[in-house]
Motif scaffolding. Structure first.
Motif, short mmCIF file in Angstrom:
data_model
loop_
_atom_site.label_atom_id
_atom_site.label_comp_id
_atom_site.label_asym_id
_atom_site.label_seq_id
_atom_site.Cartn_x
_atom_site.Cartn_y
_atom_site.Cartn_z
N LYS A 72 31.35 9.06 -13.34
CA LYS A 72 31.17 10.29 -12.55
C LYS A 72 31.95 11.43 -13.20
CE LYS A 72 28.95 8.48 -8.95
NZ LYS A 72 27.61 8.91 -8.54
N PHE A 73 31.25 12.53 -13.40
CA PHE A 73 31.85 13.69 -14.05
C PHE A 73 31.47 14.96 -13.31
CE2 PHE A 73 31.83 10.50 -17.31
CZ PHE A 73 32.89 10.80 -18.15
N CYS A 74 32.12 16.05 -13.67
CA CYS A 74 31.65 17.35 -13.23
C CYS A 74 31.84 18.32 -14.40
CB CYS A 74 32.41 17.83 -12.00
SG CYS A 74 34.14 18.18 -12.31
N LEU A 75 31.09 19.41 -14.36
CA LEU A 75 31.20 20.42 -15.42
C LEU A 75 32.06 21.56 -14.92
CD1 LEU A 75 27.68 20.98 -17.04
CD2 LEU A 75 29.78 20.26 -18.20
N ILE A 76 33.11 21.86 -15.66
CA ILE A 76 34.01 22.94 -15.26
C ILE A 76 33.88 24.11 -16.22
CG2 ILE A 76 36.43 23.59 -14.92
CD1 ILE A 76 36.98 20.68 -14.13
N ASP A 77 33.67 25.29 -15.62
CA ASP A 77 33.68 26.52 -16.41
C ASP A 77 35.06 27.11 -16.23
OD1 ASP A 77 33.41 28.99 -17.52
OD2 ASP A 77 31.58 29.53 -16.46
N SER A 78 35.83 27.16 -17.30
CA SER A 78 37.22 27.61 -17.15
C SER A 78 37.32 29.12 -17.03
CB SER A 78 38.06 27.09 -18.32
OG SER A 78 37.68 27.75 -19.49
N GLY A 79 36.18 29.81 -17.05
CA GLY A 79 36.18 31.24 -16.77
C GLY A 79 36.51 32.12 -17.96
N ASP A 80 36.58 31.52 -19.13
CA ASP A 80 36.84 32.34 -20.32
C ASP A 80 35.50 32.79 -20.88
OD1 ASP A 80 35.93 30.35 -22.53
OD2 ASP A 80 37.12 29.20 -21.12
N ASP A 81 35.53 33.48 -22.01
CA ASP A 81 34.28 34.03 -22.55
C ASP A 81 33.80 33.26 -23.78
OD1 ASP A 81 36.36 34.73 -24.08
OD2 ASP A 81 36.16 36.90 -23.81
N THR A 82 34.18 31.98 -23.89
CA THR A 82 33.81 31.21 -25.08
C THR A 82 32.51 30.45 -24.92
OG1 THR A 82 35.01 29.27 -24.32
CG2 THR A 82 36.24 30.82 -25.66
N LEU A 83 31.97 30.39 -23.69
CA LEU A 83 30.76 29.62 -23.34
C LEU A 83 31.01 28.11 -23.35
CD1 LEU A 83 28.01 31.57 -25.37
CD2 LEU A 83 28.71 31.96 -23.00
N ILE A 84 32.22 27.70 -23.71
CA ILE A 84 32.54 26.27 -23.72
C ILE A 84 32.77 25.80 -22.28
CG2 ILE A 84 34.24 24.54 -24.47
CD1 ILE A 84 34.75 26.39 -26.94
N LEU A 85 32.14 24.68 -21.94
CA LEU A 85 32.35 24.07 -20.62
C LEU A 85 33.11 22.77 -20.82
CD1 LEU A 85 28.77 24.55 -19.10
CD2 LEU A 85 30.79 25.97 -18.70
N TRP A 86 33.59 22.22 -19.70
CA TRP A 86 34.42 21.01 -19.78
C TRP A 86 33.84 19.92 -18.90
CZ3 TRP A 86 38.48 21.23 -23.23
CH2 TRP A 86 38.75 22.51 -23.75
N LEU A 105 40.81 12.64 -18.78
CA LEU A 105 39.60 12.48 -19.58
C LEU A 105 38.68 13.68 -19.41
CD1 LEU A 105 38.05 10.76 -21.58
CD2 LEU A 105 36.86 9.70 -19.66
N VAL A 106 38.61 14.49 -20.43
CA VAL A 106 37.77 15.69 -20.39
C VAL A 106 37.22 15.97 -21.79
CG1 VAL A 106 39.74 17.28 -20.68
CG2 VAL A 106 37.66 18.10 -19.56
N PHE A 107 35.94 16.32 -21.83
CA PHE A 107 35.29 16.63 -23.10
C PHE A 107 34.84 18.09 -23.11
CE2 PHE A 107 34.36 12.14 -22.22
CZ PHE A 107 34.72 11.53 -23.41
N PRO A 108 35.23 18.86 -24.12
CA PRO A 108 34.65 20.19 -24.23
C PRO A 108 33.19 20.06 -24.67
CG PRO A 108 36.21 19.78 -26.04
CD PRO A 108 36.22 18.56 -25.17
N VAL A 109 32.30 20.79 -24.01
CA VAL A 109 30.88 20.71 -24.37
C VAL A 109 30.30 22.12 -24.48
CG1 VAL A 109 30.52 18.45 -23.29
CG2 VAL A 109 30.08 20.52 -21.95
N LEU A 110 29.22 22.21 -25.24
CA LEU A 110 28.58 23.51 -25.46
C LEU A 110 27.09 23.26 -25.71
CD1 LEU A 110 29.18 26.56 -25.95
CD2 LEU A 110 29.49 26.00 -28.36
N GLU A 111 26.26 24.17 -25.20
CA GLU A 111 24.83 24.04 -25.46
C GLU A 111 24.57 24.30 -26.94
OE1 GLU A 111 21.93 25.55 -22.47
OE2 GLU A 111 23.73 26.44 -21.61
N PRO A 112 23.97 23.33 -27.65
CA PRO A 112 23.83 23.46 -29.10
C PRO A 112 22.95 24.62 -29.55
CG PRO A 112 22.71 21.49 -28.28
CD PRO A 112 23.51 22.03 -27.15
N LYS A 113 22.01 25.06 -28.69
CA LYS A 113 21.14 26.16 -29.12
C LYS A 113 21.96 27.44 -29.36
CE LYS A 113 20.05 27.85 -24.57
NZ LYS A 113 19.41 27.54 -23.33
#
Lengths: 75, 183
Positions: free
Chosen positions: B39-53, B62-70
């Motif tokens: 079970k996970f959730c996606l966290i937007d840390s509110g910065d302007d990098t577009l990276i989600l967690w 346990l957290v993975f930085p993720v980003l839409e590859p497009k």
């Protein structure tokens, strides 16, 4: 684990649609031919190992996001 | 009275976070190498990098930085197998989100994305899977710092243009309104 002995040219059937053939034996190397439906995923085990390893790396403490944000803005 | 199902979880990176039940993402097979976490959730840390967690609900660390590859690779394409679609509860690859897991070392310029094994989320039911693509050209360590930086620069300049345009529009309305106010 099921262990079977096969000679060169002999094969193993997995399920109804997958066939694994011993194509060549050379010293410590074995070449296998795999016949499977198109949607079957076939990878060398190392592919999974490298993905697992990369996931481990990604889960290590990442750089601070403020630091990341700053680096992405620097010209 | 409606009962909102909200779970408060501990995270080492973001402190306490409230997660609505509908925002919980299920990974029935886990992330490869982390099969205990489903079970996970996606966290937007509110910065302007577009990276989600992608944060595990049962492990603060346990957290993975993720980003839409497009965002950093516009020609990125994935082909989901019938097995992948079945695992995601899909008949066709529709209404899905695609994320690459990032590795962000201390030297941020060396950040890489895993294009070989993206996380696919079915937006309808929030079921996700780390899919190993059969395509051989995709790397597990794709360097993308410069591409992301260029994308962010484009977004910022577009936003600046839009803000400038908005100001002009607002001003012109005010001037147009003036005679009516005087009459």
């Amino acid at each position: 684990m099921l262990v079977l002995t096969r000679k060169l040219g002999e094969s193993i059937a997995v399920d109804d649609h997958i066939k694994i053939v011993v194509v060549q034996i050379k010293g410590k190397q074995v070449r296998l031919g795999i016949q499977a439906p198109k949607e079957t995923k076939i990878h060398r085990e190392e592919v999974y190992q490298s993905i697992k390893q990369q996931n481990q790396e990604a889960a290590k403490k990442s750089a601070d996001i403020a630091h990341v944000s700053k680096a992405l803005k620097e010209s | 009275m409606s009962v909102e199902k909200v779970e408060t979880i501990e995270t080492s990176r973001f402190g306490k976070v409230s997660v609505q039940e509908e925002d919980t993402i299920s990974l029935p097979y886990g992330v490869l190498g982390f099969s205990d976490h489903k079970k996970f959730c996606l966290i937007d840390s509110g910065d302007d990098t577009l990276i989600l967690w992608l944060q595990a609900l049962n492990d603060p660390n346990l957290v993975f930085p993720v980003l839409e590859p497009k965002i950093f690779k516009s020609d990125y394409k994935i082909k989901l197998s019938p097995g992948d679609l079945r695992d995601l509860g899909l008949n066709e690859p529709k209404n899905i989100a695609v994320f690459s897991i990032l590795t962000i070392p201390t030297d941020v310029t060396q950040m890489t994305a895993n294009l070989k094994a993206p996380i696919i989320v079915n937006r309808e039911n929030q079921i996700a899977k780390q899919v190993v693509l059969q395509e051989n050209e995709y790397s597990v360590q794709y360097e993308m710092f410069n591409a992301l930086k260029a994308h962010l620069l484009t977004i910022r300049s577009q936003q600046q243009n839009r803000t400038a345009l908005k100001e002009v529009v607002a001003e012109s309305i005010r001037i147009k309104d003036l005679p009516t106010a005087q009459a």
